[in-house]
Motif scaffolding. Structure first.
Motif, PDB file in Angstrom:
ATOM      1  N   ALA A  22      -6.957   7.550 -13.038  1.00  0.00           N
ATOM      2  CA  ALA A  22      -7.194   7.686 -14.588  1.00  0.00           C
ATOM      3  C   ALA A  22      -7.496   9.178 -14.806  1.00  0.00           C
ATOM      4  N   GLY A  23      -8.298   9.733 -13.731  1.00  0.00           N
ATOM      5  CA  GLY A  23      -8.415  11.260 -13.850  1.00  0.00           C
ATOM      6  C   GLY A  23      -7.527  12.369 -13.717  1.00  0.00           C
ATOM      7  N   LEU A  24      -6.502  11.725 -12.725  1.00  0.00           N
ATOM      8  CA  LEU A  24      -5.546  12.508 -12.485  1.00  0.00           C
ATOM      9  C   LEU A  24      -4.346  12.420 -13.594  1.00  0.00           C
ATOM     10  N   ALA A  25      -4.174  11.113 -13.791  1.00  0.00           N
ATOM     11  CA  ALA A  25      -2.831  10.943 -14.465  1.00  0.00           C
ATOM     12  C   ALA A  25      -3.247  10.479 -16.057  1.00  0.00           C
ATOM     13  N   GLY A  26      -4.459  10.665 -16.490  1.00  0.00           N
ATOM     14  CA  GLY A  26      -4.670  10.378 -18.160  1.00  0.00           C
ATOM     15  C   GLY A  26      -4.445   8.816 -18.319  1.00  0.00           C
ATOM     16  N   PRO A  27      -4.034   8.492 -19.487  1.00  0.00           N
ATOM     17  CA  PRO A  27      -4.013   7.565 -19.929  1.00  0.00           C
ATOM     18  C   PRO A  27      -2.997   6.570 -19.232  1.00  0.00           C
ATOM     19  N   GLY A  28      -1.780   7.200 -18.572  1.00  0.00           N
ATOM     20  CA  GLY A  28      -1.033   6.620 -17.976  1.00  0.00           C
ATOM     21  C   GLY A  28      -1.342   6.146 -16.423  1.00  0.00           C
ATOM     22  N   GLY A  29      -2.246   6.442 -16.256  1.00  0.00           N
ATOM     23  CA  GLY A  29      -3.057   6.026 -14.827  1.00  0.00           C
ATOM     24  C   GLY A  29      -4.326   5.413 -15.203  1.00  0.00           C
ATOM     25  N   SER A  30      -4.742   4.719 -16.495  1.00  0.00           N
ATOM     26  CA  SER A  30      -5.860   4.212 -16.754  1.00  0.00           C
ATOM     27  C   SER A  30      -5.641   2.832 -16.646  1.00  0.00           C
ATOM     28  N   ARG A  31      -6.713   2.124 -16.423  1.00  0.00           N
ATOM     29  CA  ARG A  31      -6.911   0.414 -16.319  1.00  0.00           C
ATOM     30  C   ARG A  31      -5.688   0.011 -15.107  1.00  0.00           C
ATOM     31  N   MET A  32      -5.796   0.808 -14.088  1.00  0.00           N
ATOM     32  CA  MET A  32      -4.855   0.137 -12.789  1.00  0.00           C
ATOM     33  C   MET A  32      -5.700  -0.642 -12.027  1.00  0.00           C
ATOM     34  N   PHE A  33      -5.124  -1.355 -11.219  1.00  0.00           N
ATOM     35  CA  PHE A  33      -5.662  -2.357 -10.223  1.00  0.00           C
ATOM     36  C   PHE A  33      -6.487  -3.417 -11.027  1.00  0.00           C
ATOM     37  N   THR A  34      -5.963  -4.058 -11.662  1.00  0.00           N
ATOM     38  CA  THR A  34      -6.725  -5.229 -12.349  1.00  0.00           C
ATOM     39  C   THR A  34      -6.343  -6.526 -11.868  1.00  0.00           C
ATOM     40  N   THR A  35      -5.233  -6.712 -11.128  1.00  0.00           N
ATOM     41  CA  THR A  35      -4.762  -7.927 -10.850  1.00  0.00           C
ATOM     42  C   THR A  35      -5.263  -7.978  -9.548  1.00  0.00           C
ATOM     43  N   PRO A  36      -6.054  -9.179  -9.255  1.00  0.00           N
ATOM     44  CA  PRO A  36      -6.775  -9.438  -7.992  1.00  0.00           C
ATOM     45  C   PRO A  36      -5.926 -10.267  -7.074  1.00  0.00           C
ATOM     46  N   LEU A  37      -6.289  -9.719  -5.694  1.00  0.00           N
ATOM     47  CA  LEU A  37      -5.522 -10.597  -4.649  1.00  0.00           C
ATOM     48  C   LEU A  37      -6.365 -10.995  -3.727  1.00  0.00           C
ATOM     49  N   SER A  38      -5.974 -12.112  -2.770  1.00  0.00           N
ATOM     50  CA  SER A  38      -6.529 -12.423  -1.603  1.00  0.00           C
ATOM     51  C   SER A  38      -5.697 -13.296  -0.909  1.00  0.00           C
ATOM     52  N   ALA A  39      -6.030 -13.607   0.438  1.00  0.00           N
ATOM     53  CA  ALA A  39      -5.034 -14.166   1.083  1.00  0.00           C
ATOM     54  C   ALA A  39      -4.977 -15.788   0.793  1.00  0.00           C
ATOM     55  N   THR A  40      -5.902 -16.075   0.044  1.00  0.00           N
ATOM     56  CA  THR A  40      -6.062 -17.548  -0.169  1.00  0.00           C
ATOM     57  C   THR A  40      -5.556 -17.833  -1.692  1.00  0.00           C
ATOM     58  N   GLY A  41      -5.319 -16.869  -2.244  1.00  0.00           N
ATOM     59  CA  GLY A  41      -4.897 -16.929  -3.619  1.00  0.00           C
ATOM     60  C   GLY A  41      -6.082 -17.371  -4.682  1.00  0.00           C
ATOM     61  N   MET A  42      -7.120 -17.313  -3.975  1.00  0.00           N
ATOM     62  CA  MET A  42      -8.556 -17.721  -4.670  1.00  0.00           C
ATOM     63  C   MET A  42      -9.666 -16.688  -4.719  1.00  0.00           C
ATOM     64  N   PHE A  43     -10.594 -16.487  -5.654  1.00  0.00           N
ATOM     65  CA  PHE A  43     -11.479 -15.711  -5.591  1.00  0.00           C
ATOM     66  C   PHE A  43     -12.422 -15.859  -4.103  1.00  0.00           C
ATOM     67  N   PRO A  44     -13.189 -15.003  -3.626  1.00  0.00           N
ATOM     68  CA  PRO A  44     -13.260 -13.655  -4.165  1.00  0.00           C
ATOM     69  C   PRO A  44     -12.022 -12.673  -3.830  1.00  0.00           C
ATOM     70  N   ALA A  45     -11.871 -11.850  -4.690  1.00  0.00           N
ATOM     71  CA  ALA A  45     -10.684 -10.969  -4.460  1.00  0.00           C
ATOM     72  C   ALA A  45     -11.089  -9.805  -3.367  1.00  0.00           C
TER      73      ALA A  45
END
Lengths: 134, 452
Positions: A22-45
């Motif tokens: 967000a700091g480097l790219a402004g609005p275009g780089g904001s709110r990234m990395f919001t989709t959680p992942l895991s090996a099982t497909g379940m929380f915790p991310a």
């Protein structure tokens, strides 16, 4: 101008990665990395993902993992490291308080490829965490 | 039926029916659609095939000018200003008209073709008389003509290619799942085949050309590597020749479209005759309206949506009015609405709690024109998809009205139930539409999707 990147970050650095983008790219780089992942497909991310088109100048800062398939389908991996020095300079210009060590740690920890999200997730053994049906 | 002018009333008549309005021009259906909002009706109208409404950035300073560009702003053509935006670059869907999954479809000598370096290539006359086909001459390395490493395919995929014998007297075609080491369907030069994995058929052309079509309906799991053999399944002896033309790999649900799409690269391909769509990736893509879509003045809505769903594995929200259709006055379109269900479904809440209406029997991969008429205060609602029998109900779910709220495309609030597929357009009008109007909007979206 645009190039496709799938970027996967460990959950432990997701917040500083978001702030850096967000700091480097402004609005275009904001709110990234919001989709959680895991090996099982379940929380915790364990990881978070962003996948899509980014500006080439930002793609050039990031490391790049390339997957080359041999004729028999055997994959081989090549990794180009991220541009720490330029990232530090741009961060300084943007007023971001990031040290060279912090930038180096971030760029070393992320997996960045030109693969589709599905292929990158399969390569890393990760799944998108599906939320309960409500 | 003759068209005349009644002298006394000075009105045009079609037979004996007075003509109320006469349209002319290149976009008759578009004119008819725009009239739905002529009296200030609230709603939205998104049309990705109209590139003048698409911008690469959320501020609307950089127009979309070509396929495979990101969409940061999609203008609302209804005139109500309910534009859809996405500021985060990686979360923007791209606009596309890509259906053939191969690249370099007119140049088998290109390295994109796995065995390109094992043959020499010469232009030869194709079935249409042009010099766009290629004769391959084996260099004997061994020379196995194949496209390896096709990933991301699913069952419900079709392979087509034209072949012509040379000194290799009977070219064949094979689709193989290399991950499971299974030959799925192999087709002899002029034969046909049917097995548990799919079918293969041959169309005899002119001048010795045949067209092979293989449809795979079973035997591919996500992540499997698929190999496509064209001409031979082993090494072609040195010096032997055969010819190839127009390879195409696409979803079976796309076979109603023109049977070949030239694709040179991911950003360079023919679009004529191929419907344009937005392609949310199901990972992080979504859009939201810049303002509330204000339907609070009405308890009736009529809508049409065009979409292709690529999977039924997980619940996928294509459009949601509000943060959840479980809240008063909100509603959604989902495909599917429940994990692993082959349906198209609408959720809503007129005041008595969350309710749904579903049109079942639509398994992915499927392109559909879905319509919904939901009159909360009547109460009456009808959900339809393509030419399937509509579903109706008259259950009292509360008299509404609908709400005034931000709407989301391709996920719930950008955080869950993400849609990975194709979006051809959406039209929502905050009033009841007549049968004639519903037919118009259905035909409009049918033209956008080529769904049936």
């Amino acid at each position: 101008m645009w190039t496709h990147r799938t970027i996967i970050v460990p959950a432990t650095i997701a917040e500083p990665a978001r702030a850096a983008c967000a700091g480097l790219a402004g609005p275009g780089g904001s709110r990234m990395f919001t989709t959680p992942l895991s090996a099982t497909g379940m929380f915790p991310a364990t990881h978070y993902i962003s996948s899509g088109l980014i500006e080439q100048l930002f793609a050039d800062l990031l490391p790049l993992t390339s997957v080359i398939l041999a004729e028999d389908g055997t994959p081989s991996i090549e990794i180009r490291p991220g541009n720490v020095a330029l990232t530090v300079q741009l961060a300084t210009d943007a007023g971001l308080p990031l040290t060279e060590a912090e930038v180096s740690a971030l760029l070393s920890a992320v997996d960045v490829s030109a693969q589709t999200a599905q292929d990158a997730l399969a390569r890393l053994g990760l799944k998108i965490i599906s939320t309960p049906e409500v | 039926m003759p068209t005349t002018v009644d002298i006394e009333s000075q009105r045009m008549l079609l037979g004996t029916t007075p003509v109320r309005k006469l349209y002319y021009g290149a976009s008759l259906i578009g004119t008819r659609i725009a009239e739905l909002f002529a009296n200030g009706e609230q709603g939205v109208w998104y049309d990705p095939s109209d590139l003048s409404t698409l911008f690469q950035d959320s501020a609307g300073t950089l127009p979309v000018t070509a396929m495979e560009q990101p969409v940061g702003l999609m203008l609302d053509k209804s005139g109500r200003g309910n534009h859809a935006v996405q500021a985060t670059t990686t979360a923007r869907p791209v606009v596309s008209a890509r259906y053939n999954l191969l690249t370099q479809t007119e140049d088998f000598s290109h390295p994109d073709w796995s065995s390109s370096f094992k043959f020499t290539y010469a232009p030869v006359a194709a079935p249409d008389g042009t010099l766009t086909a290629q004769e391959l001459t084996s260099l004997g390395l061994p020379s196995v003509p194949s496209k390896t490493g096709l990933v991301g395919l699913a069952t419900g995929v079709q392979f087509t290619i034209w072949l012509k014998a040379g000194t290799l007297s009977s070219p064949v075609t094979l689709v193989r799942n290399n991950t499971t080491a299974t030959n799925l369907v192999q087709l002899s030069f002029t034969g046909s085949v049917s097995n548990s994995y799919g079918t293969g058929t041959t169309q005899i052309g002119e001048n010795g050309w045949v067209k092979h079509t293989i449809q795979i309906t079973s035997g591919i799991s996500p992540g499997d590597q698929i190999w496509f053999y064209y001409g031979w399944t082993g090494g072609v002896p040195i010096g032997q020749t055969f010819s190839v033309w127009r390879p195409d790999v696409r979803a079976i649900s796309d076979t109603a479209l023109p049977d070949y799409q030239r694709v040179t690269s991911a950003t360079d391909y023919d679009t004529a005759g191929f419907p344009v769509y937005l392609k949310p990736d199901g990972v992080d893509d979504f859009m939201q309206t810049v303002q509330n879509v204000n339907l609070s003045g009405t308890a009736k809505m009529s809508a049409v949506i065009g979409l292709t769903k690529l999977t039924d594995a997980l619940r996928a929200i294509v459009y949601e009015h509000g943060t959840s259709f479980g809240l008063l006055g909100n509603f959604s379109f989902e495909a599917p609405g429940i994990n692993a269900n082959p349906h198209f479904y609408a959720g809503y809440n007129g005041g008595s709690g969350a309710a749904t209406i579903a049109r079942t029997g639509i398994s992915a991969t499927a392109t559909l024109v879905g319509t919904l008429q939901n009159y909360l205060d009547t109460p009456w609602r009808k959900l339809a998809a393509n030419k399937l029998v509509p579903v109706t109900n008259t259950v009292d779910n509360g008299a509404g009205p609908f709400s005034s709220t931000v709407a989301y495309l391709f996920s719930r609030t950008g955080t869950q139930h993400r849609f990975a597929g194709r979006f051809y357009g959406l039209l929502i009008v905050g009033r009841a539409c007549s049968d004639g109007e519903m037919n118009s909007i259905r035909q409009y979206m049918r033209s956008k999707t080529r769904a049936y």
